[in-house]
Design a protein around this motif. Structure first.
Motif, PDB file in Angstrom:
ATOM      1  N   UNK A  47     -14.189 102.168  48.208  1.00  5.04           N
ATOM      2  CA  UNK A  47     -14.345 103.549  47.735  1.00  5.04           C
ATOM      3  C   UNK A  47     -15.803 103.970  47.695  1.00  5.04           C
ATOM      4  N   UNK A  48     -16.012 105.282  47.507  1.00  4.20           N
ATOM      5  CA  UNK A  48     -17.372 105.833  47.460  1.00  4.20           C
ATOM      6  C   UNK A  48     -18.172 105.303  46.285  1.00  4.20           C
ATOM      7  N   UNK A  49     -17.485 104.723  45.293  1.00  3.32           N
ATOM      8  CA  UNK A  49     -18.190 104.162  44.131  1.00  3.32           C
ATOM      9  C   UNK A  49     -18.859 102.824  44.449  1.00  3.32           C
ATOM     10  N   UNK A  50     -18.637 102.295  45.649  1.00  5.01           N
ATOM     11  CA  UNK A  50     -19.266 101.028  46.042  1.00  5.01           C
ATOM     12  C   UNK A  50     -20.695 101.292  46.502  1.00  5.01           C
ATOM     13  N   UNK A  51     -21.560 101.535  45.551  1.00  7.24           N
ATOM     14  CA  UNK A  51     -22.968 101.847  45.786  1.00  7.24           C
ATOM     15  C   UNK A  51     -23.833 100.623  45.472  1.00  7.24           C
ATOM     16  N   UNK A  52     -25.140 100.678  45.765  1.00  7.66           N
ATOM     17  CA  UNK A  52     -25.995  99.567  45.356  1.00  7.66           C
ATOM     18  C   UNK A  52     -25.904  99.282  43.858  1.00  7.66           C
ATOM     19  N   UNK A  53     -25.806 100.357  43.049  1.00  4.46           N
ATOM     20  CA  UNK A  53     -25.735 100.149  41.598  1.00  4.46           C
ATOM     21  C   UNK A  53     -24.430  99.470  41.195  1.00  4.46           C
ATOM     22  N   UNK A  54     -23.371  99.669  42.011  1.00  6.26           N
ATOM     23  CA  UNK A  54     -22.099  99.014  41.712  1.00  6.26           C
ATOM     24  C   UNK A  54     -22.220  97.499  41.798  1.00  6.26           C
ATOM     25  N   UNK A  55     -23.175  97.012  42.585  1.00  5.99           N
ATOM     26  CA  UNK A  55     -23.371  95.566  42.667  1.00  5.99           C
ATOM     27  C   UNK A  55     -23.893  95.024  41.340  1.00  5.99           C
ATOM     28  N   UNK A  56     -24.720  95.803  40.669  1.00  2.01           N
ATOM     29  CA  UNK A  56     -25.214  95.424  39.332  1.00  2.01           C
ATOM     30  C   UNK A  56     -24.070  95.477  38.319  1.00  2.01           C
ATOM     31  N   UNK A  57     -23.244  96.508  38.391  1.00  5.26           N
ATOM     32  CA  UNK A  57     -22.056  96.585  37.537  1.00  5.26           C
ATOM     33  C   UNK A  57     -21.186  95.343  37.739  1.00  5.26           C
ATOM     34  N   UNK A  58     -21.004  94.986  39.004  1.00  6.82           N
ATOM     35  CA  UNK A  58     -20.128  93.864  39.337  1.00  6.82           C
ATOM     36  C   UNK A  58     -20.691  92.557  38.792  1.00  6.82           C
ATOM     37  N   UNK A  80     -26.634  89.100  42.558  1.00  7.53           N
ATOM     38  CA  UNK A  80     -26.900  87.762  42.026  1.00  7.53           C
ATOM     39  C   UNK A  80     -27.753  87.755  40.772  1.00  7.53           C
ATOM     40  N   UNK A  81     -28.562  88.807  40.581  1.00  7.24           N
ATOM     41  CA  UNK A  81     -29.455  88.864  39.414  1.00  7.24           C
ATOM     42  C   UNK A  81     -29.200  90.087  38.536  1.00  7.24           C
ATOM     43  N   UNK A  82     -28.332  90.986  38.980  1.00  3.58           N
ATOM     44  CA  UNK A  82     -28.049  92.176  38.190  1.00  3.58           C
ATOM     45  C   UNK A  82     -29.201  93.145  38.120  1.00  3.58           C
ATOM     46  N   UNK A  83     -30.024  93.198  39.173  1.00  7.24           N
ATOM     47  CA  UNK A  83     -31.190  94.079  39.157  1.00  7.24           C
ATOM     48  C   UNK A  83     -30.799  95.518  39.483  1.00  7.24           C
ATOM     49  N   UNK A  84     -31.518  96.459  38.901  1.00  8.07           N
ATOM     50  CA  UNK A  84     -31.469  97.835  39.381  1.00  8.07           C
ATOM     51  C   UNK A  84     -32.144  97.863  40.750  1.00  8.07           C
ATOM     52  N   UNK A 101     -18.426 108.796  32.248  1.00  7.48           N
ATOM     53  CA  UNK A 101     -17.892 108.117  33.424  1.00  7.48           C
ATOM     54  C   UNK A 101     -18.158 106.615  33.321  1.00  7.48           C
ATOM     55  N   UNK A 102     -17.095 105.850  33.311  1.00  5.74           N
ATOM     56  CA  UNK A 102     -17.257 104.411  33.266  1.00  5.74           C
ATOM     57  C   UNK A 102     -17.549 103.881  34.669  1.00  5.74           C
ATOM     58  N   UNK A 103     -18.405 102.875  34.753  1.00  5.64           N
ATOM     59  CA  UNK A 103     -18.712 102.310  36.070  1.00  5.64           C
ATOM     60  C   UNK A 103     -17.500 101.613  36.668  1.00  5.64           C
ATOM     61  N   UNK A 104     -17.493 101.533  37.986  1.00  7.79           N
ATOM     62  CA  UNK A 104     -16.392 100.879  38.683  1.00  7.79           C
ATOM     63  C   UNK A 104     -16.927  99.688  39.465  1.00  7.79           C
ATOM     64  N   UNK A 105     -16.833  98.511  38.891  1.00 13.50           N
ATOM     65  CA  UNK A 105     -17.312  97.333  39.618  1.00 13.50           C
ATOM     66  C   UNK A 105     -16.378  96.974  40.763  1.00 13.50           C
ATOM     67  N   UNK A 106     -16.908  96.230  41.704  1.00 12.16           N
ATOM     68  CA  UNK A 106     -16.095  95.727  42.804  1.00 12.16           C
ATOM     69  C   UNK A 106     -15.339  94.489  42.336  1.00 12.16           C
TER      70      UNK A 106
END
Length: 307
Positions: A247-258, A158-162, A119-124
């Motif tokens: 979408x439901x893929x807009x999770x905290x981790x999606x911010x790191x993807x973005x 802003x920092x790409x943190x987990x 599954x590839x990540x889905x950035x915003x």
């Protein structure tokens, strides 16, 4: 009924786990998963072979035994991705055990992993990411909690943190400077630049926070004074995405993807982004940012001295 594995097999498992901790710096969550996966494998082989398996019988496990274990595991409604993870743990254990005991582990190591679609990540989009940053502080009427939520989400993007890395920060990290020292997966350390917007958001939270922010305290608190739970950040993102129609893929981790994808789209170097994210492999960063082969080749040609 619980299946008892032999003392020798149990000791071998403990020795391998100790080596994973000491030599590879494996995180405790990884160790816990390894323990379950390999112990389940050893328990199956105990039943499959009809008795407790010491080290000698384990060294004689063949292709048919491995197929039987995989079929049994799939029969327990374990999906291909989880089975691949379990097989990877078993292979790692067997590499260590075969070197220690001097036997040939080919039957185990040659077992093919089940295929699954990664599954590839889905950035915003950039606009959606900005909207999330604006909306996150509006989920609470309590000023310090609103400031906290805004600061956490800003650090993720802003920092790409987990999320675990952001919540592991302490009061001793204040005031944030131009860079943060982050301890990531497996105890790996990296230096992450901190944007002015992130420094401002965290400083605003620190001014409003009603709890002590000393060197040995959490940076981000929950409402009752304990360390902020990742689940609470997830709930903030759930409310935000509903309000914004994301979408439901807009999770905290999606911010790191973005964070990673937007840097790459702006001309960032893939290798540098790999370092910022704390990925051990460039291929992980490639999948993480959804970069296509043409862009990867472009980066390679630009960076390689003989291109």
């Amino acid at each position: 009924m619980a299946v008892m594995i032999s003392p020798a097999a149990r000791d071998a498992l403990a020795g391998w786990l100790a080596a994973e901790r000491a030599l590879k710096g494996a995180a405790e969550n990884t160790i816990a998963a390894y323990t379950r996966d390999v112990a389940d494998f050893l328990a199956f082989m105990t039943l499959h072979k009809g008795g407790q398996q010491g080290l000698s019988p384990l060294a004689r496990i063949g292709t048919a035994d491995m197929r039987a274990w995989m079929a049994h595991t799939r029969g327990d409604d374990v999906g291909p991705r989880s089975l691949a993870r379990k097989l990877s743990a078993v292979k790692s254990f067997y590499r260590w055990l075969s070197e220690r005991e001097g036997f040939e582990p080919t039957a185990v190591l040659a077992t093919r992993s089940p295929r699954f679609q990664r599954k590839l990540p889905r950035p915003l989009s950039e606009d959606a990411a900005r909207d999330v940053l604006d909306q996150a502080p509006m989920q609470s009427l309590t000023p310090w909690i609103a400031a906290r939520d805004g600061a956490v989400v800003t650090l993720l993007y802003g920092c790409g943190l987990r999320i675990s890395e952001a919540l592991a920060l302490s009061g001793g990290d204040l005031p944030l400077g131009e860079a943060l020292r982050i301890i990531g997966k497996g105890g790996k350390e990296r230096i992450v630049p901190v944007l002015p917007a992130a420094r401002t958001a965290v400083a605003n939270y620190a001014r409003h926070c009603p709890f002590d922010l000393g060197p040995d305290t959490p940076l981000f608190y929950g409402a009752r004074g304990g360390r902020l739970s990742p689940r609470l950040v997830q709930k903030v993102m759930e409310r935000v995405r509903m309000q914004l129609g994301l979408p439901a893929t807009a999770t905290p981790h999606a911010m790191r993807h973005s964070f990673a994808t937007h840097l790459l789209n702006a001309g960032g170097d893939l290798r540098a982004i790999q370092e910022l994210l704390g990925h051990a492999s460039l291929s992980t960063t490639q999948a993480y940012t959804g970069v296509d082969s043409a862009r990867l080749w472009e980066v390679y040609q630009r960076a390689h001295p003989k291109a």
